[in-house]
Design a protein around this motif. Structure first.
Motif, PDB file in Angstrom:
ATOM      1  N   CYS A 175       0.862  -1.189   0.000  1.00  0.00           N
ATOM      2  CA  CYS A 175       0.000   0.000   0.000  1.00  0.00           C
ATOM      3  C   CYS A 175       0.893   1.233   0.000  1.00  0.00           C
ATOM      4  O   CYS A 175       2.115   1.123   0.108  1.00  0.00           O
ATOM      5  CB  CYS A 175      -0.897  -0.006   1.238  1.00  0.00           C
ATOM      6  N   THR A 176       0.297   2.397  -0.086  1.00  0.00           N
ATOM      7  CA  THR A 176       1.075   3.640  -0.076  1.00  0.00           C
ATOM      8  C   THR A 176       1.457   3.984   1.363  1.00  0.00           C
ATOM      9  O   THR A 176       0.625   3.917   2.256  1.00  0.00           O
ATOM     10  CB  THR A 176       0.258   4.787  -0.705  1.00  0.00           C
ATOM     11  N   VAL A 177       2.743   4.283   1.554  1.00  0.00           N
ATOM     12  CA  VAL A 177       3.277   4.579   2.900  1.00  0.00           C
ATOM     13  C   VAL A 177       3.946   5.957   2.892  1.00  0.00           C
ATOM     14  O   VAL A 177       4.633   6.319   1.943  1.00  0.00           O
ATOM     15  CB  VAL A 177       4.320   3.511   3.306  1.00  0.00           C
ATOM     16  N   VAL A 178       3.686   6.723   3.959  1.00  0.00           N
ATOM     17  CA  VAL A 178       4.369   8.010   4.160  1.00  0.00           C
ATOM     18  C   VAL A 178       5.044   7.936   5.525  1.00  0.00           C
ATOM     19  O   VAL A 178       4.378   7.682   6.531  1.00  0.00           O
ATOM     20  CB  VAL A 178       3.360   9.188   4.139  1.00  0.00           C
ATOM     21  N   SER A 179       6.346   8.083   5.562  1.00  0.00           N
ATOM     22  CA  SER A 179       7.057   7.995   6.849  1.00  0.00           C
ATOM     23  C   SER A 179       8.362   8.796   6.771  1.00  0.00           C
ATOM     24  O   SER A 179       8.539   9.632   5.891  1.00  0.00           O
ATOM     25  CB  SER A 179       7.324   6.515   7.187  1.00  0.00           C
ATOM     26  N   SER A 180       9.263   8.543   7.723  1.00  0.00           N
ATOM     27  CA  SER A 180      10.548   9.270   7.775  1.00  0.00           C
ATOM     28  C   SER A 180      11.701   8.276   7.668  1.00  0.00           C
ATOM     29  O   SER A 180      11.517   7.068   7.836  1.00  0.00           O
ATOM     30  CB  SER A 180      10.679  10.002   9.126  1.00  0.00           C
ATOM     31  N   LYS A 181      12.913   8.835   7.484  1.00  0.00           N
ATOM     32  CA  LYS A 181      14.113   7.980   7.418  1.00  0.00           C
ATOM     33  C   LYS A 181      14.631   7.790   8.840  1.00  0.00           C
ATOM     34  O   LYS A 181      15.537   8.484   9.311  1.00  0.00           O
ATOM     35  CB  LYS A 181      15.169   8.638   6.504  1.00  0.00           C
ATOM     36  N   HIS A 182      13.993   6.832   9.544  1.00  0.00           N
ATOM     37  CA  HIS A 182      14.251   6.664  10.976  1.00  0.00           C
ATOM     38  C   HIS A 182      15.675   6.171  11.256  1.00  0.00           C
ATOM     39  O   HIS A 182      16.345   6.659  12.163  1.00  0.00           O
ATOM     40  CB  HIS A 182      13.240   5.685  11.568  1.00  0.00           C
ATOM     41  N   LEU A 183      16.122   5.197  10.474  1.00  0.00           N
ATOM     42  CA  LEU A 183      17.447   4.626  10.730  1.00  0.00           C
ATOM     43  C   LEU A 183      18.529   5.686  10.533  1.00  0.00           C
ATOM     44  O   LEU A 183      19.415   5.859  11.391  1.00  0.00           O
ATOM     45  CB  LEU A 183      17.692   3.434   9.798  1.00  0.00           C
ATOM     46  N   GLU A 184      18.436   6.430   9.416  1.00  0.00           N
ATOM     47  CA  GLU A 184      19.416   7.497   9.191  1.00  0.00           C
ATOM     48  C   GLU A 184      19.346   8.550  10.310  1.00  0.00           C
ATOM     49  O   GLU A 184      20.377   9.069  10.744  1.00  0.00           O
ATOM     50  CB  GLU A 184      19.159   8.189   7.834  1.00  0.00           C
ATOM     51  N   GLY A 185      18.149   8.820  10.793  1.00  0.00           N
ATOM     52  CA  GLY A 185      18.015   9.821  11.861  1.00  0.00           C
ATOM     53  C   GLY A 185      18.711   9.368  13.122  1.00  0.00           C
ATOM     54  O   GLY A 185      19.383  10.146  13.810  1.00  0.00           O
ATOM     55  N   ALA A 186      18.601   8.073  13.430  1.00  0.00           N
ATOM     56  CA  ALA A 186      19.280   7.540  14.625  1.00  0.00           C
ATOM     57  C   ALA A 186      20.789   7.632  14.456  1.00  0.00           C
ATOM     58  O   ALA A 186      21.529   8.002  15.388  1.00  0.00           O
ATOM     59  CB  ALA A 186      18.848   6.086  14.846  1.00  0.00           C
ATOM     60  N   GLN A 187      21.261   7.351  13.257  1.00  0.00           N
ATOM     61  CA  GLN A 187      22.703   7.457  13.000  1.00  0.00           C
ATOM     62  C   GLN A 187      23.173   8.901  13.158  1.00  0.00           C
ATOM     63  O   GLN A 187      24.239   9.171  13.721  1.00  0.00           O
ATOM     64  CB  GLN A 187      23.015   6.934  11.587  1.00  0.00           C
ATOM     65  N   GLN A 188      22.357   9.853  12.707  1.00  0.00           N
ATOM     66  CA  GLN A 188      22.712  11.279  12.879  1.00  0.00           C
ATOM     67  C   GLN A 188      22.805  11.632  14.363  1.00  0.00           C
ATOM     68  O   GLN A 188      23.731  12.330  14.802  1.00  0.00           O
ATOM     69  CB  GLN A 188      21.637  12.176  12.237  1.00  0.00           C
ATOM     70  N   ALA A 189      21.856  11.107  15.155  1.00  0.00           N
ATOM     71  CA  ALA A 189      21.828  11.418  16.595  1.00  0.00           C
ATOM     72  C   ALA A 189      23.093  10.910  17.267  1.00  0.00           C
ATOM     73  O   ALA A 189      23.761  11.642  18.023  1.00  0.00           O
ATOM     74  CB  ALA A 189      20.594  10.778  17.232  1.00  0.00           C
ATOM     75  N   VAL A 190      23.455   9.654  16.978  1.00  0.00           N
ATOM     76  CA  VAL A 190      24.638   9.064  17.620  1.00  0.00           C
ATOM     77  C   VAL A 190      25.910   9.777  17.163  1.00  0.00           C
ATOM     78  O   VAL A 190      26.787  10.102  17.982  1.00  0.00           O
ATOM     79  CB  VAL A 190      24.729   7.551  17.309  1.00  0.00           C
ATOM     80  N   GLN A 191      25.999  10.077  15.864  1.00  0.00           N
ATOM     81  CA  GLN A 191      27.193  10.774  15.359  1.00  0.00           C
ATOM     82  C   GLN A 191      27.335  12.141  16.028  1.00  0.00           C
ATOM     83  O   GLN A 191      28.446  12.567  16.386  1.00  0.00           O
ATOM     84  CB  GLN A 191      27.116  10.943  13.842  1.00  0.00           C
ATOM     85  N   HIS A 192      26.216  12.809  16.234  1.00  0.00           N
ATOM     86  CA  HIS A 192      26.264  14.122  16.905  1.00  0.00           C
ATOM     87  C   HIS A 192      26.801  13.980  18.323  1.00  0.00           C
ATOM     88  O   HIS A 192      27.657  14.764  18.774  1.00  0.00           O
ATOM     89  CB  HIS A 192      24.860  14.741  16.917  1.00  0.00           C
ATOM     90  N   LEU A 193      26.347  12.967  19.048  1.00  0.00           N
ATOM     91  CA  LEU A 193      26.834  12.747  20.428  1.00  0.00           C
ATOM     92  C   LEU A 193      28.331  12.436  20.422  1.00  0.00           C
ATOM     93  O   LEU A 193      29.095  12.939  21.255  1.00  0.00           O
ATOM     94  CB  LEU A 193      26.046  11.615  21.095  1.00  0.00           C
ATOM     95  N   LEU A 194      28.758  11.654  19.447  1.00  0.00           N
ATOM     96  CA  LEU A 194      30.195  11.356  19.319  1.00  0.00           C
ATOM     97  C   LEU A 194      30.966  12.641  19.016  1.00  0.00           C
ATOM     98  O   LEU A 194      32.012  12.922  19.614  1.00  0.00           O
ATOM     99  CB  LEU A 194      30.433  10.330  18.217  1.00  0.00           C
ATOM    100  N   ASP A 195      30.444  13.447  18.096  1.00  0.00           N
ATOM    101  CA  ASP A 195      31.105  14.713  17.731  1.00  0.00           C
ATOM    102  C   ASP A 195      31.201  15.649  18.938  1.00  0.00           C
ATOM    103  O   ASP A 195      32.117  16.479  19.014  1.00  0.00           O
ATOM    104  CB  ASP A 195      30.339  15.427  16.604  1.00  0.00           C
ATOM    105  N   GLU A 196      30.244  15.516  19.856  1.00  0.00           N
ATOM    106  CA  GLU A 196      30.260  16.377  21.052  1.00  0.00           C
ATOM    107  C   GLU A 196      31.169  15.789  22.133  1.00  0.00           C
ATOM    108  O   GLU A 196      31.160  16.237  23.278  1.00  0.00           O
ATOM    109  CB  GLU A 196      28.835  16.572  21.589  1.00  0.00           C
ATOM    110  N   GLY A 197      31.887  14.708  21.800  1.00  0.00           N
ATOM    111  CA  GLY A 197      32.888  14.192  22.729  1.00  0.00           C
ATOM    112  C   GLY A 197      32.409  13.061  23.616  1.00  0.00           C
ATOM    113  O   GLY A 197      33.119  12.637  24.530  1.00  0.00           O
ATOM    114  N   CYS A 198      31.215  12.521  23.372  1.00  0.00           N
ATOM    115  CA  CYS A 198      30.724  11.421  24.222  1.00  0.00           C
ATOM    116  C   CYS A 198      31.573  10.172  23.980  1.00  0.00           C
ATOM    117  O   CYS A 198      31.957   9.865  22.855  1.00  0.00           O
ATOM    118  CB  CYS A 198      29.257  11.120  23.923  1.00  0.00           C
TER     119      CYS A 198
END
Ligand code: RIB
Length: 334
Positions: free
Chosen positions: A153-176
């Protein structure tokens, strides 16, 4: 009462263009569509249904079924659905399934009895035989957000996996140096894909352990309990990615009650981009979904289906956007 001419004038296009837009019988470029939608909204134009000779429309109603009326994400989604539905002369029935499959089935049965013209499913209990039944009964529907990917069927959603990767990379970039994850329900594709994005981003680090994840059920109280368990197990955690903003808000509350400073001791990132994240202090970094745009697109696609458009089913995945705020702005370690 605004006329089609008033709309054409305000949008700076011909009446013929407005007519093509309303009846979806001819090309209108995206930029013009947005101008026309804005003009219709500004003038509160109500297209005369008879003049549009609408096919497939029975009652002028559509339904939105969503799993949790207490979560602001679905309120923003419903806002967009109502705005666009009104633009095309439809009213919306809002149905809260409380994450319960049997409640959702009851709604579907009642909506069929009420001859609703089409259904938007932002819940996720539909199985392939439900999808087949809706298709066989020629009930137009669109699945959004938590839609299982394997349905036809037709689906409308977001790129959840990529978003999670962005979140973790940001935390790493902030020195975590040790990052945990509070995850959403794993029977939802959104909770699952974010968990996968986190795991793929951290599993190669020597500090990674499966005990660095905890369920939060997409709820504030779930976030509070999860962060307490995580900090007990791993007092040296210095970064947390919460799989949605309500869990992030709960985590912040509990960390502050525990006397843990955010972001200096623990940096915190959420997911969704709801307003709650800027009401709390410090404001919470999040990965924002295009919630309103998802609601607009899914409603427009549903109304096109109701009014006879038989385009191929498609999956529309919106990009997500990291919004850095105070909750991750750590003083870089010297
Ligand atoms: O916050 C509610 C969550 O459920 C959101 O992340 C949304 O994507 C839905 O799946």
């Amino acid at each position: 009462m605004a006329t089609i001419r008033d709309v054409a004038k305000l949008a700076g296009v011909s009446v013929a263009t407005i007519s093509r837009f309303l009846n979806k019988n001819g090309y209108v470029n995206e930029e013009t569509k947005l101008r026309v939608e804005q003009a219709i909204k500004t003038l509160q134009y109500e297209p005369n249904a008879m003049a549009r000779g609408l096919a497939g429309r029975k009652t002028g109603t559509i339904a939105l079924i969503f799993p949790d009326i207490t979560n602001p994400f679905f309120a923003e989604l419903a806002r967009a659905v109502e705005d666009v539905a009104r633009m095309y002369g439809y009213t919306v029935i809002l149905c809260n399934s409380d994450n319960q499959a049997d409640k959702e089935q009851t709604y579907i049965r009642v909506l069929k009895q009420r001859y609703v013209d089409g259904i938007l499913f932002a819940s996720y209990s539909l199985r392939s035989d439900d999808v087949d039944a809706l298709n066989n009964e020629k009930i137009p529907f669109i699945m959004l957000d938590r839609a299982p990917r394997e349905t036809s069927c037709t689906v409308v959603s977001s790129k959840h996996l990529e978003g999670a990767q962005q979140a973790v990379q940001h935390l790493l970039d902030e020195g975590c140096t040790k990052i945990a994850h509070i995850y959403g329900p794993q029977d939802t594709v959104t909770g699952r894909e974010r968990f996968m994005g986190y795991e793929q981003s951290v599993k190669h680090f020597p500090w990674y352990s499966p005990s660095l994840v905890e369920p939060g059920y997409f709820r504030v109280d779930g976030g509070m309990e999860a962060v307490e368990n995580l900090m007990k197990r791993h007092p040296d955690i210095d970064g947390i990615f919460a799989g949605n903003d309500t869990m992030a808000v709960g985590a912040l509350k509990k960390l502050q009650r525990m006397g843990v400073r955010v972001p200096d001791q623990v940096a915190l990132c959420g997911f969704d981009g709801i307003d709650l994240t800027v009401i709390v202090e410090p404001e919470i970094t999040t990965v924002a979904q295009s919630i309103y745009d998802m609601g607009m697109l899914s409603t427009r696609l549903l109304i096109k289906k109701i009014e006879g458009d038989n385009s191929e089913d498609q999956t529309h995945l919106f990009d997500v956007k990291l919004i850095p705020r105070e909750s991750t702005r750590r003083k870089r370690k010297e």
